[in-house]
Structures are given as C-alpha cells and as structure tokens.
Design an enzyme around this catalytic site. Structure first.
Site, PDB file in Angstrom:
ATOM      1  N   ASP A  37      27.947  23.782 -30.993  1.00 44.67           N
ATOM      2  CA  ASP A  37      27.720  23.325 -32.343  1.00 44.67           C
ATOM      3  C   ASP A  37      29.027  22.545 -32.661  1.00 44.67           C
ATOM      4  OD1 ASP A  37      29.073  25.246 -32.859  1.00 44.67           O
ATOM      5  OD2 ASP A  37      27.691  26.354 -34.523  1.00 44.67           O
TER       6      ASP A  37
ATOM      7  N   ALA B  63       0.831  -1.042  -0.001  1.00 42.68           N
ATOM      8  CA  ALA B  63      -0.038  -0.222  -0.086  1.00 42.68           C
ATOM      9  C   ALA B  63       0.833   1.318  -0.022  1.00 42.68           C
ATOM     10  CB  ALA B  63      -1.055   0.005   1.163  1.00 42.68           C
TER      11      ALA B  63
ATOM     12  N   ASP C  38      25.806  30.143 -27.206  1.00 46.40           N
ATOM     13  CA  ASP C  38      26.687  30.750 -28.352  1.00 46.40           C
ATOM     14  C   ASP C  38      26.186  31.844 -29.040  1.00 46.40           C
ATOM     15  OD1 ASP C  38      28.905  30.887 -29.855  1.00 46.40           O
ATOM     16  OD2 ASP C  38      28.167  29.268 -31.141  1.00 46.40           O
TER      17      ASP C  38
ATOM     18  N   GLU D  81       3.725   1.684  -7.039  1.00 43.61           N
ATOM     19  CA  GLU D  81       4.446   0.851  -7.996  1.00 43.61           C
ATOM     20  C   GLU D  81       4.375   1.599  -9.455  1.00 43.61           C
ATOM     21  OE1 GLU D  81       2.008  -0.296  -6.152  1.00 43.61           O
ATOM     22  OE2 GLU D  81       2.496  -2.245  -5.302  1.00 43.61           O
TER      23      GLU D  81
ATOM     24  N   ASP E  49      32.822  22.574 -28.280  1.00 43.23           N
ATOM     25  CA  ASP E  49      31.852  22.671 -27.557  1.00 43.23           C
ATOM     26  C   ASP E  49      31.465  21.554 -26.779  1.00 43.23           C
ATOM     27  OD1 ASP E  49      31.317  25.601 -27.954  1.00 43.23           O
ATOM     28  OD2 ASP E  49      30.255  24.908 -29.742  1.00 43.23           O
TER      29      ASP E  49
END
Length: 870
Positions: A606, A287, A333, A291, A610
C-alpha cells in the site's frame, strides 16, 4: 538560532558535510553543491512515443499472424467475392484492438513513476547564512539545515539535530500505520532498516506532531523515495497468458504454412492450375488460423474484470485476470490485509488475579483498571481521534464503563503532562470527590514503581514478558493519590514512586476471514508468505494465528536477509513463511528469488515502499486505502484491503483461464478438422468439399460466436482443489492437445462420411449424388458437429450432469447458430448466394445422426474417466 542538542552521530555528519549547524550553508556553498549533487528532484523515466509503443506491439506473434491473415483474407475476398470484405475488415479490427490493449498496458507501467512526484514538497524552511527562510525544495543540497513542524512534509532525507515530541508518519515507506517516534539522541549501528532509524527523517513522510531541526544528507535520486523511483524502471514481465498465446500463435502459423504447402503439392501432382492452387492454399491458411481467438481471450478477460469488480477487486491490467489464477505464492503485507488495521485490547491484568482475555467477563477490579486507562488517555471520545493504541483503550472503555456521564462528573481533569517520545509515558491529574488522582500510563520500563518486595517485582515482570512474548503491545499504569493538590506538578514528582495498577496488552488482530482464506489458498496449492515492516515477534504471532506459519517453517528479519546473497536466499526461501522489518529492496529480492524458483508471485502493498515489488511481481496487488504510487504500479487494487478477496480473485482467474482453454479446445477442433477434410478430399480426388465463404460462415456462427459464450461459463467446483499451473507450462497441458487432435479426427471422419454420401450415394434412385450436395452436407455437418461439441467443452463432467441452462448465453448462441446453418441451404435465396443446394429428408436424417457422434464419443470418454480436466 538556538544551539542544537545534537548527538555525537549528527555532529559527525555536520563535520563531514562541512556545515555550521547554527548558520547553515552560504549561497555560494549551495551553488557548488548543486553542481556536485544535482537538484533535489526525482528523475522520471523517458516517456515513450506512440511510435515506440506501436513497434513494441507489432513484435507480438499474434499481431503478426493476424496481419498475415488480413492480407490473405483480403486477397480471397477480392478474387472470390469482391462485394463482401467482411472477414478482412473484422480481422483488421481485431488487430487494432490487440494493438490498443498492448499500448494501454505499456502506458500504464509508466504512470507509477509519475505518481511519485505527488510526494515531492514544493517549499521548505531552511537556515542559510544564519537566517531562516523559505526555499524551493529542488534547490536543497546535502548539508542544508531544515526546520520542520506539525503538518510539514519532509523535503529530503535528513538526520535529526534536535527534536521535541516528534512523531512522523512514514507509512509510505514502511507500510506501518503507527506514527514513528523520533529521537535525536539515537545512535544507529549501521544495519537498521528504515523503520528503526529513530534519528532520521525520510523524504515524503509527514510530521504528525512535534517539531525538529535536521541536516539534509541525501537529495533527489539518492533519497529512499528516489531509490524506489529507480527500482520502478525495471522491465515489466510478460503475463503467462501472453507467453502462452505467443507460443500458440507460432504453432498455428506453422500449421497454416504446412497445410498450404501440402495443398499446393497435392494440387500440383494432380495437375491443378496455378490460380486454383493459390485459392486452395489461401483457403487452408484461413481455415487454420482462428481469427476470433484473440477476441475470445479479450472477452474472457473483460468478463473476469467485471466479475472481480463485484468482489472488491479492481483490475488495472487485463492480463492480470488470468495471471492471478496461476499464482503459486501470495506475498502479503500484514497490517490491514491479514489484520484489521485497528488496534484492540486483547488481555488485561489488574495485578491480583491471573491475566485475562477481555472477551471474558471482567470483575470490578479489572473494570476499574480500564476506567483508569481511559482517564489516562488523550483520545477524543466523540470524534474517536487519537493514537491507534489509545483508541483501542477508548473502544474497550466504551464497552465496559456503564455510566460515562457520572464518570465525567466525578473526575475533573486539571493537569496533563503529554506523552513524550523520550519519556515514553504521559500523566493526567484529576480532581475527584475523594481528593486528587494522578494517573501515569506508558511503557513498563519507564514507570517508576514503588514496589513492596522482590517477589512483586518479579511477578510483574513475568506478566509483562508473557504479554510481550504473545506479540502484545504492553502498556502499564501507575497511580498516585493525594488529599490535596500538590504544589509540585512536575513530571519528576508526579511520575515517581507510583503504585502499580496493571497492564493491558494491545494488538492489531487478524481479520476473521484470514484463517479460512489462507487455508483455502493452501488447499489450492498456493503458499502464503507474510512480508511486513513490523517486528518479527508480532509478525510471527499473527502468522501462527492464521495458519501461515506451521511446524517446520521459519521466520526471518531484515538483518538476517541482508546477510544472505541472492543465491543463498534462493536456496533457503522455500523454508520461510515470514519476513519482518523488510526494506523495498528486500521485497524485490524475495520476489525475484521466488520467480527464479519458477513460482508465479502475487505481491500486496500500500505504500510507496511497496511500488517496486508490486511492479516486479507477476501480479502486483495494491490496497484501496494505499498510496497512488502503489495503485499505479499494481495490476489489481483491493477495495476492501482484504486477503480473502485475493483468494476469491485467484478462483476467478482460474475460471477465466479454464474458459480460454475451453474456447481453444472448441475452436481448434473445428479449424484442424477443416484443414484435414480439405487435404484428404484433395488426395481422394473428390474436389474442394467446402468453399472459403462457407468456411467463414461456419467459423463465425458455429465456432466463433458460441465460442465467445464459453467465456462466461461458471467456475467448476474442484477448481480450488487443484495445484496452480506451473510457470512455463504449455497452454496445451493436461492433454489438451491430444483432446483437440482426437475431436478433430472425429469431426474429420464424420464429415468425410457426409462428403462420401453426398457425392456418391443415391437413396433408392430418388436423389442423384453430386459435388454440390456433398458441399452442402459438409457445410451442415461440420457446422452442427461444432455447435454440439460446445456442450462437450463446458465441463470435464457429463453434459447430463451439468445444468443445461446455467449458461444461457451459450444456449442462445448455439440454437441461433444451428438455425442459421440449417436454414441457409433450405432457403433458395441464401442457398444460391452461398453455393448451397437443398437437401432431401434422407440427407437430413444422415446429418442428424452424424452431428450427434462427437457428443456420444466424448460422453463415453467422460464415463470411462479418460477425458481429464480442461
């Protein structure tokens, strides 16, 4: 080989590396250096096995709780209803789903380093023993002399010995789309960033035009791209929802344990048998554990993924859907994200009048200047191929020149001196009806102008400086006219004593939607920081135009950043909104400094440069036009490269997180009340008010499935007017735990009334009270109150102010659930199977009244402004 015209610096390099630049290394030298430096290749991260990933997933507290619940549920099914193992099967499937998602994220993290290999060149032209030949790039060593030409990828980091009109695309490292002009005579000072090293070539970059001879100085993991590969080996941080769900799992496990022990204690005092005690304890544990909650989280994230995809944001990591909603800083950027990544002519000055924006109507002199700039350009009009700067001139010319056909007929090109990086200018000679016209276009300081007086010189310089201070890329134009074609067509003659014609100022302008997006982010409590490889003055101008840089906030370049320790950066970072000329290491330092200030950071990028910062950030955002390395390292990909899409994703992330909290509010209210009802009934000596199978039905049809429906609830209007959730905040913040406790108490009181009436109250002697009636009333009341409560969970506003049918899925699931709850005790066959009995009209009247109490109670709270936000 020809003698190279290398600089003093490159000569020092060749001496240090003990190599004759004309003969190159010998094969013996190469073998010795391979032993010393190793192969010129990127060393990938050791791949984890499936077993490694599985062990990592099993450390998650939610998985542990679900496995325990599976065992308990299996025991309950085996002892109580061995013909029905639905609950343990479902729970175990949930376990498998969670393990699958966890392993999927771990495998994703390893792909970013593998993608780097796509930038590795297979063969290179190398001078060895005085002969030029093709060699495997893996065999390159420091000291090797390499030759490059248009279309070649650079195989290793190298210093230029000699070059001719060399332009290299370094966007994978710098993020800037403009090809970098290289100069072998450049003397580095020692503290420049990658974008400023005109004398150096970097592994993986592409030769756009020209040719060069260079000496290899770094190979393998010591190259710039190798350093990035090393940075990608950092551990991926847990997403906020993962941390919060782990904490929630711990809380629920404690509640389940305490409830089970309490029930055993109460039963022991009352003299219950051991088997009965175990059954009660197991029922209470089941109880207490919701779940289906992990599945609710999964569904919420999945729905968020599909919604964001429609808004041009592709999610690679499911938890990023929720994490983006908590972002407190967006590190963006500049080029292509905040700007259009398309150069445009912004201002023009034809020498006589004041400088003018090209958006205004141009006079004949200004149109003539544009025509001359167009003629002095090498951009292809039909295919629109060329340097971005020249394409900007072409676009303006196509707007302003009315009769292009007549222009082409009246101006016949007969000679051209191409642009050269050392001269920084180009010249084109045309034959016209009036004679011959020589046009020279280039940097102002490289134009040899025949000025009339000092005042004219100062005026021209003042306009140039005005353009430059506005972050415009300034091009000047000089003119020479001849009656007859001169015999001398050399650059020394044609490009000297020019008549000044004027300037154009060119810039990559902000996207139209950037200002509104930055403002919306600010209203949502999100700071926007620009991190770019571009020059500081350009970055500052764009940041001011779109509202990032306001009064009192500062800018910093890479040199100043390098002079700060990590502790110093952390202390001052709140004062800065622009970082220019940054390196990959700089970006990670900025991310870490912000995270140490308890910020949740999104980072855009990009290029290959990065990738480490994208991985280090809480949410890495790659551009759709970017490299595969950036995309593999990122959590999210922007299809349209647009900053406003990030802000839209933040709003969607906040919706997802809010809906997860709504589901938690709905489900835990039912779970905790079920625990309290059983415990109180045991204390009162009323017996078990609800069986395990009845509880399972309630949790599925009244709690679980309608709870899923809250996942698709629309975003509330004020979601982007509130500050982001502070990093480390409990999922129960803003009084959610109090709300759960309060509604659980309401459920408990209402259900206990139903139990008492069913067990002890006789209606005019017509209905005999019994435990079976009490259990049936408990089943229906607890189920219906849970269903009704779903509408309380939709919004902080009154249910009567919310469009009832805006969430059609919730309407469908709640009506269906209510019908199942009502019909089960009414149909004899199902009533017998689930231990229920038919109820009288009096009981149904009581049930109807009791089931509406939670709705009335919450409506009163909302009306008194005491409910708060979800």
């Amino acid at each position: 080989m020809e003698q190279t015209k290398n600089s003093i610096y490159s000569s020092d390099i060749s001496k240090k590396l003990e190599v004759n630049v004309n003969r190159g290394l010998s094969n013996e030298d190469v073998q010795q250096r391979l032993l010393k430096y190793g192969k010129n290749e990127l060393v990938g991260i050791k791949e984890k096995t499936l077993w490694d990933h599985l062990l990592h997933s099993l450390k998650d507290i939610t998985i542990i709780i679900l496995l325990v619940a599976t065992g308990i549920s299996t025991y309950v099914a085996f002892t109580s209803h061995p013909d029905d193992f639905t609950e343990p099967v479902v729970i175990f499937l949930i376990v498998l789903l969670n393990i699958f998602l966890g392993i999927r994220e771990q495998v994703k993290a390893e792909k970013s380093t593998k993608a780097l290999k796509s930038f590795h060149v297979q063969e290179a032209k190398v001078v060895r023993d005085g002969k030029l030949g093709l060699y495997e790039t893996g065999e390159l060593v420091p000291g090797d002399i390499i030759q490059l030409e248009t279309g070649d990828k650079v195989p290793a980091d190298a210093v230029i010995l000699d070059e001719m009109n060399l332009f290299v695309d370094e966007s994978l490292l710098t993020g800037e789309s403009e090809p970098a002009a290289k100069d072998s005579s450049y003397q580095p000072s020692g503290n420049e960033g990658i974008g400023d090293r005109k004398d150096k070539l970097f592994s993986g970059s592409l030769v756009v035009s020209g040719k060069a001879t260079a000496i290899v100085v770094e190979t393998g993991m010591t190259t710039e791209i190798g350093k990035i590969s090393s940075l990608l080996e950092t551990e991926t941080t847990l997403a906020p929802i993962q941390i919060r769900m782990q904490k929630l799992g711990k809380v629920l496990s404690i509640v389940a344990l305490l409830a089970a022990l309490s029930a055993v204690g109460i039963g022991w005092v009352r003299g219950e048998t051991v088997p009965e005690l175990l059954m009660i304890a197991i029922s209470l544990a089941v109880a207490a554990i919701p779940e289906v909650l992990p599945v609710v989280v999964t569904i919420s994230l999945s729905y968020g993924i599909s919604t964001m995809a429609k808004k041009n944001a592709i999610i690679r990591t499911p938890t990023a859907v929720e994490t983006i909603g908590h972002v407190s800083v967006i590190c963006s950027d500049k080029t292509g994200t905040l700007t259009q990544n398309k150069m445009e002519v912004e201002k023009i000055w034809a020498g006589s009048e004041a400088a003018k924006s090209v958006k205004h109507e141009l006079n004949q002199t200004e149109k003539e200047l544009i025509k001359y700039f167009y003629l002095a350009s090498s951009a292809n009009q039909n295919q629109k191929i060329g340097n971005p700067t020249e394409l900007a001139i072409l676009d303006l010319a196509l707007q302003e020149i009315e009769d292009k056909q007549a222009l082409e007929q009246n101006y016949q090109k007969i000679h051209e001196i191409p642009f050269d990086s050392s001269r920084k200018r180009m010249t084109v000679v045309y034959q016209t009806v009036e004679g011959y016209l020589s046009l020279t276009k280039g940097a102002f300081d490289r134009l040899d102008l025949a000025l009339k007086n000092k005042e004219e010189d100062e005026k021209i310089k003042a306009v140039h400086d005005e353009f430059a201070n506005q972050a415009l890329r300034v091009l000047g134009l000089g003119v020479k006219k001849f009656k007859q074609l001169p015999a001398d067509l050399s650059d020394e003659f044609l490009e000297s004593n020019l008549e000044f014609a004027g300037f154009v100022g060119i810039i990559d302008p902000p996207r139209k939607e950037s200002y509104a997006a930055v403002k919306k982010a600010s209203e949502a409590g999100i700071k926007t920081i620009m991190i770019t490889g571009d020059h500081l003055i350009t970055a500052k101008r764009i940041a001011e135009d779109i509202g990032i840089l306001k009064a009192g906030l500062k800018v910093m370049d890479g040199t100043e950043l390098a002079s700060l320790t990590d502790q110093q950066l952390e202390q001052v970072i709140d004062e800065y909104r622009v970082f220019a000329r940054t390196s990959p290491e700089d970006k990670i330092r900025i991310v870490k400094a912000l995270q140490n200030k308890n910020e949740i950071v999104a980072m855009t990028g990009d290029g290959v440069n990065d990738a480490p910062a994208l991985k280090a950030a809480d949410v890495g955002i790659a551009m759709g036009s970017g490299t595969d390395v950036a995309k593999e390292a990122a959590d999210m990909i922007l299809v349209d490269d647009n900053f406003s899409t990030i802000v839209a994703a933040v709003q969607e992330g906040r919706r997802v997180y809010s809906n997860i909290r709504k589901s938690i509010y709905a489900m835990l209210g039912c779970n905790l009340s079920a625990v309290m009802i059983v415990l109180i009934s045991l204390l009162m000596g009323w017996g078990a008010p609800v069986t395990a199978i009845q509880l399972l039905i309630i949790k599925v049809v009244a709690d679980g499935i309608p709870g899923f429906s809250l996942c698709v609830e629309k975003s509330e209007s004020e979601s982007m007017k509130q500050p982001p959730v502070v990093n480390g905040t409990s999922i129960f913040h803003d009084g959610l735990l109090k709300k759960i406790g309060t509604i659980s108490l309401v459920f408990t009181v209402v259900t206990l009334i139903a139990i008492y009436i069913g067990k002890f109250v006789s209606f005019n002697g017509r209905v005999t009270p019994s435990l079976e009636i009490a259990q049936s009333m408990t089943f229906v009341v607890l189920g219906l109150t849970t269903i009704v409560h779903m509408y309380n969970c939709r919004s902080r506003h009154s249910v009567f102010k919310t469009n009832f049918f805006s969430n059609k899925l919730l309407v469908t699931t709640t009506i269906s659930g209510a019908m199942i709850i009502i019909l089960l005790p009414m149909i004899p066959f199902t009533a017998t199977i689930f231990g229920l009995v038919p109820l009288s009209s009096y009981h149904w009247l009581v049930i109807g009244i009791l089931s509406m109490i939670p709705l009335i109670f919450i409506e009163i709270q909302k009306g008194m402004n005491r409910f708060g936000r979800l």
